[in-house]
Motif scaffolding. Structure first.
Motif, mmCIF file in Angstrom:
data_model
loop_
_atom_site.group_PDB
_atom_site.id
_atom_site.type_symbol
_atom_site.label_atom_id
_atom_site.label_comp_id
_atom_site.label_asym_id
_atom_site.label_seq_id
_atom_site.Cartn_x
_atom_site.Cartn_y
_atom_site.Cartn_z
ATOM 1 N N GLU A 1 9.044 -0.247 -3.336
ATOM 2 C CA GLU A 1 7.773 0.462 -3.163
ATOM 3 C C GLU A 1 6.934 -0.214 -2.087
ATOM 4 O O GLU A 1 6.410 0.442 -1.171
ATOM 5 C CB GLU A 1 7.008 0.476 -4.490
ATOM 6 C CG GLU A 1 5.593 1.014 -4.393
ATOM 7 C CD GLU A 1 4.741 0.636 -5.599
ATOM 8 O OE1 GLU A 1 3.500 0.633 -5.461
ATOM 9 O OE2 GLU A 1 5.302 0.332 -6.672
ATOM 10 N N ARG B 1 6.015 1.227 1.872
ATOM 11 C CA ARG B 1 4.637 1.412 2.335
ATOM 12 C C ARG B 1 4.402 0.602 3.611
ATOM 13 O O ARG B 1 3.814 1.101 4.580
ATOM 14 C CB ARG B 1 3.674 0.988 1.226
ATOM 15 C CG ARG B 1 2.212 1.329 1.515
ATOM 16 C CD ARG B 1 1.319 0.866 0.368
ATOM 17 N NE ARG B 1 1.530 1.673 -0.824
ATOM 18 C CZ ARG B 1 2.062 1.220 -1.954
ATOM 19 N NH1 ARG B 1 2.461 -0.033 -2.034
ATOM 20 N NH2 ARG B 1 2.195 2.004 -2.999
ATOM 21 N N HIS B 2 4.870 -0.639 3.600
ATOM 22 C CA HIS B 2 4.709 -1.479 4.781
ATOM 23 C C HIS B 2 5.461 -0.911 5.980
ATOM 24 O O HIS B 2 4.955 -0.954 7.117
ATOM 25 C CB HIS B 2 5.216 -2.891 4.476
ATOM 26 C CG HIS B 2 5.337 -3.751 5.679
ATOM 27 N ND1 HIS B 2 4.246 -4.306 6.313
ATOM 28 C CD2 HIS B 2 6.417 -4.142 6.399
ATOM 29 C CE1 HIS B 2 4.646 -5.005 7.354
ATOM 30 N NE2 HIS B 2 5.961 -4.929 7.435
ATOM 31 N N THR C 1 -2.823 9.533 2.684
ATOM 32 C CA THR C 1 -2.359 8.442 1.840
ATOM 33 C C THR C 1 -1.430 8.946 0.743
ATOM 34 O O THR C 1 -0.608 8.184 0.229
ATOM 35 C CB THR C 1 -3.543 7.700 1.204
ATOM 36 O OG1 THR C 1 -4.388 8.642 0.526
ATOM 37 C CG2 THR C 1 -4.355 6.973 2.262
ATOM 38 N N ILE D 1 1.994 8.460 2.135
ATOM 39 C CA ILE D 1 2.378 7.046 2.174
ATOM 40 C C ILE D 1 2.739 6.566 0.771
ATOM 41 O O ILE D 1 3.794 5.960 0.555
ATOM 42 C CB ILE D 1 1.233 6.207 2.782
ATOM 43 C CG1 ILE D 1 0.988 6.611 4.235
ATOM 44 C CG2 ILE D 1 1.545 4.718 2.695
ATOM 45 C CD1 ILE D 1 -0.245 5.984 4.862
ATOM 46 N N ASP D 2 1.865 6.854 -0.199
ATOM 47 C CA ASP D 2 2.145 6.422 -1.571
ATOM 48 C C ASP D 2 3.317 7.195 -2.159
ATOM 49 O O ASP D 2 4.126 6.636 -2.907
ATOM 50 C CB ASP D 2 0.909 6.631 -2.446
ATOM 51 C CG ASP D 2 -0.143 5.566 -2.208
ATOM 52 O OD1 ASP D 2 0.098 4.663 -1.394
ATOM 53 O OD2 ASP D 2 -1.212 5.642 -2.836
ATOM 54 N N ALA E 1 6.540 5.822 -0.830
ATOM 55 C CA ALA E 1 6.770 4.510 -1.441
ATOM 56 C C ALA E 1 7.348 4.669 -2.844
ATOM 57 O O ALA E 1 8.285 3.954 -3.231
ATOM 58 C CB ALA E 1 5.463 3.723 -1.488
ATOM 59 N N GLU F 1 -2.328 -5.069 1.480
ATOM 60 C CA GLU F 1 -1.806 -4.052 0.566
ATOM 61 C C GLU F 1 -1.217 -4.774 -0.645
ATOM 62 O O GLU F 1 -0.207 -5.459 -0.538
ATOM 63 C CB GLU F 1 -0.697 -3.239 1.227
ATOM 64 C CG GLU F 1 -1.063 -2.033 2.004
ATOM 65 C CD GLU F 1 -1.686 -0.866 1.263
ATOM 66 O OE1 GLU F 1 -1.645 -0.820 0.023
ATOM 67 O OE2 GLU F 1 -2.210 0.002 1.944
ATOM 68 N N THR G 1 0.600 -4.905 -4.372
ATOM 69 C CA THR G 1 1.475 -4.177 -5.287
ATOM 70 C C THR G 1 1.059 -4.540 -6.706
ATOM 71 O O THR G 1 0.948 -5.723 -7.041
ATOM 72 C CB THR G 1 2.957 -4.560 -5.081
ATOM 73 O OG1 THR G 1 3.300 -4.354 -3.721
ATOM 74 C CG2 THR G 1 3.855 -3.713 -5.967
#
Length: 590
Positions: A159, A163-164, A176, A179-180, A183, A543, A545
């Motif tokens: 995950e 995202r990175h 977003t 992106i999420d 991920a 960011e 986790t």
């Protein structure tokens, strides 16, 4: 004026903004592992593969299993994001710290959220990732099993890296939800020697969606998802709980958008419209032909009838080629200190690191790694003059490293020895043309000369951004450098990158202002004045986790407590019929 060799490389590197996708390395027949031993070794060791440099205190076998999975994930992400890639295939490797305890994350940044088990930091000092081994990774079978138990450790690591990857290799900063969602989509992906499994519902996403299926209240709808509303606490739901609901809905929406060739083509249209500043709900409706108000019903139908798990043969994926190196005990003591120094800490944290590093390094005066870490701390948080004796001597030795020359150049820059700084930094870049940090320092040296920036200075800002695409401070410098050079298109692109990133609100607001100034025709004097504004200490994009398993436990516990309170309240109102109150509270419909 710098020697033209690195400047030519800079100009060639700056053209990477126009590249469509990265070239894939040739497949290797099998993983290759080289191990270098060390007497009196530290628990920390170093491993290098095609795209990663890993420091870990787990075990060689643990890291080998992780890197084989991460290298294959990296390759598949390049396939899935091919229409959006800004990669050249020549980017610097990511430094990643793989810890055996979440306690090792303490002190990396202020305001660490509860239940944090991973972090990516991006700033002018470095780009780094941090992850935790919560459970041992299992060696994959020859064939992946769709119903095999999901590894919680690997889910969080996948995950975070996905995202990175988006920030590192694409210009996608919005929505977003994509992106999420991507991920989460890859959090449950798994790889064997010849197969990939993708499309499974991640464990805690599944728990949350099942929680909603049981009639528990929800707090977001798909209008919230498209409008990027994931950062507020609502009612009895914590902010972490809202983010989990946002991630769960984003996963389902992204799964739908990747579910067919037609939908994937629409995804390109959708993201392109968002990039052109079309409001996200409108961009989605135009691309997919689904009204925002109908999206909840459509996603419910898709989840219950059409979600598919794909088991795909991918024998061409290159396994990790790894080189292991033990660290002596004298070096192992400085691994976490260096990672913290490269995370752009606040001033109090940086000064504390200097004191800690100075005490430890005094025990190892002949250990080059210890002295380099101390030099970095002295340059950033103490008197850079203290770093000069060691760095000057080290730079004169045959085979002096790019890092020694970079730190020497940084010390000289802080002491206003500009000619010496530019010379040291230029040598460092010749040795390591991928160094965003050295290029950014060279850009700063050019600005401090008091003269208008020359071509080398502007090119240095662009090289730094190309090699650190996720570092927003570098995007800021490159945007101003492009504008100063008259390259409006690339300046606008870098500004939009920041403007779309709502997770850095201050820089997003700044970029929107400068997009307006660029459109109005800003002058070079104003651009140069803005170039000379220095970012505050501690400026970094972080960011985290979060252990969503823990968040989910809290949500379920709070829901149970709320139902119990409702039952007691109803019983007090209607004590003559407690069974009816119990049925109403625990067995009723939503």
């Amino acid at each position: 004026m710098m020697h033209p060799s690195w400047y030519l490389a800079a100009l060639l590197s700056s053209a990477s903004l126009l590249q469509a996708h990265a070239q894939q390395p040739a497949p290797a027949a099998a993983p290759s592992v080289t191990v270098a031993g060390q007497r009196h070794a530290s628990e920390w060791f170093r491993v290098e593969s095609q795209h990663f440099i890993v420091y870990s205190d787990t075990s060689n076998d643990d890291v080998a299993l992780l890197l084989n999975q991460l290298e294959k994930l990296d390759q598949m992400l390049r396939v899935y994001t091919k229409p959006f890639l800004k990669a050249t295939g020549n980017e610097p490797k990511l430094t990643f710290y793989y810890h055996d305890s979440a306690n090792d994350l303490d002190g990396l940044a202020a305001n660490q959220p509860a239940d944090a088990i991973g972090l990516y930091t991006s700033c002018t000092a470095a780009v780094q990732g941090f992850g935790v081994q919560l459970n041992k990774l299992e060696r994959p079978d020859k064939l992946v099993k769709p119903k095999a138990e999901q590894s919680e450790s690997l889910a969080y690591l996948f995950e975070a890296y996905t995202r990175h990857f988006i920030y590192r290799y694409t210009d996608i900063r919005a929505p977003t939800s994509f992106i999420d969602g991507l991920a989460q989509y890859f959090a449950s992906a798994r790889f064997s020697d010849a197969q990939m499994l993708v499309g499974r519902t991640p464990l805690n996403v599944n728990r949350y969606l099942s929680f909603l299926d049981q009639g528990n209240p929800y707090y977001l709808d798909y209008k919230d998802v498209l409008e990027q509303n994931d950062s507020r606490a609502i009612g009895n739901m914590s902010q972490a709980g809202v983010k989990l609901e946002f991630a769960a809905r984003s996963w389902l929406l992204t799964h739908y958008m990747l579910s067919s060739d037609d939908n994937r083509n629409k995804l390109v249209t959708y993201l392109a419209a968002v990039y052109r500043d079309t409001p996200i709900p409108q961009a989605f409706e135009q691309a997919y032909g689904i009204k925002t108000g109908d999206l909840g019903k459509e996603m419910w139908r898709y989840r219950n009838t059409s979600v598919k798990v794909l088991q795909v043969d991918v024998p061409e994926l290159t396994p990790a080629v790894m080189e292991f190196k033990s660290l002596p005990q004298s070096s192992g003591e400085f691994v976490l200190a260096e990672s913290a120094l490269k995370s752009c800490p606040t001033r109090p944290a940086g000064e504390a690191l200097l004191r800690q590093t100075a005490r430890a390094a005094a025990n190892y005066p002949s250990n080059d790694y210890a002295q380099l870490v101390l030099s970095r701390a002295q340059i950033d948080w103490g008197n850079p003059q203290d770093a000069l004796p060691y760095l000057s001597a080290a730079a004169k030795k045959p085979g002096a490293s790019a890092e020694v020359l970079y730190l020497l150049g940084r010390a000289q820059l802080r002491l206003s020895q500009l000619d010496a700084a530019r010379n040291s930094l230029g040598q460092s870049l010749n040795l390591d043309p991928k160094s965003a940090e050295a290029a950014y320092a060279l850009y700063q040296a050019g600005l401090q000369s008091g003269q208008p920036p020359d071509d080398d200075t502007l090119a240095a800002a662009i090289v730094a951004f190309n090699n650190g695409h996720e570092v927003t401070t570098l995007a800021r410098s490159a945007a101003l450098a492009y504008a100063y050079a008259g390259d409006q298109a690339h300046a606008r692109n870098a500004l939009k990158l920041m403007a779309h990133n709502i997770r850095e609100p201050e820089l997003s607001a700044w970029a929107k202002i400068w997009l307006g100034k660029l459109a109005a025709g800003v002058g070079k004097d104003a651009l140069l004045a803005e170039m000379r504004v220095q970012p505050a200490a501690g400026t970094a994009f972080r960011e985290w986790t979060i252990a969503t398993a823990t968040v989910m436990q809290d949500i379920e516990r709070n829901a149970g407590l709320q139902k119990a309170r409702s039952y007691l309240d109803q019983q007090s109102v209607n004590p003559a019929n407690p069974d009816r109150a119990l049925q109403s509270t625990f067995g009723g419909s939503r």
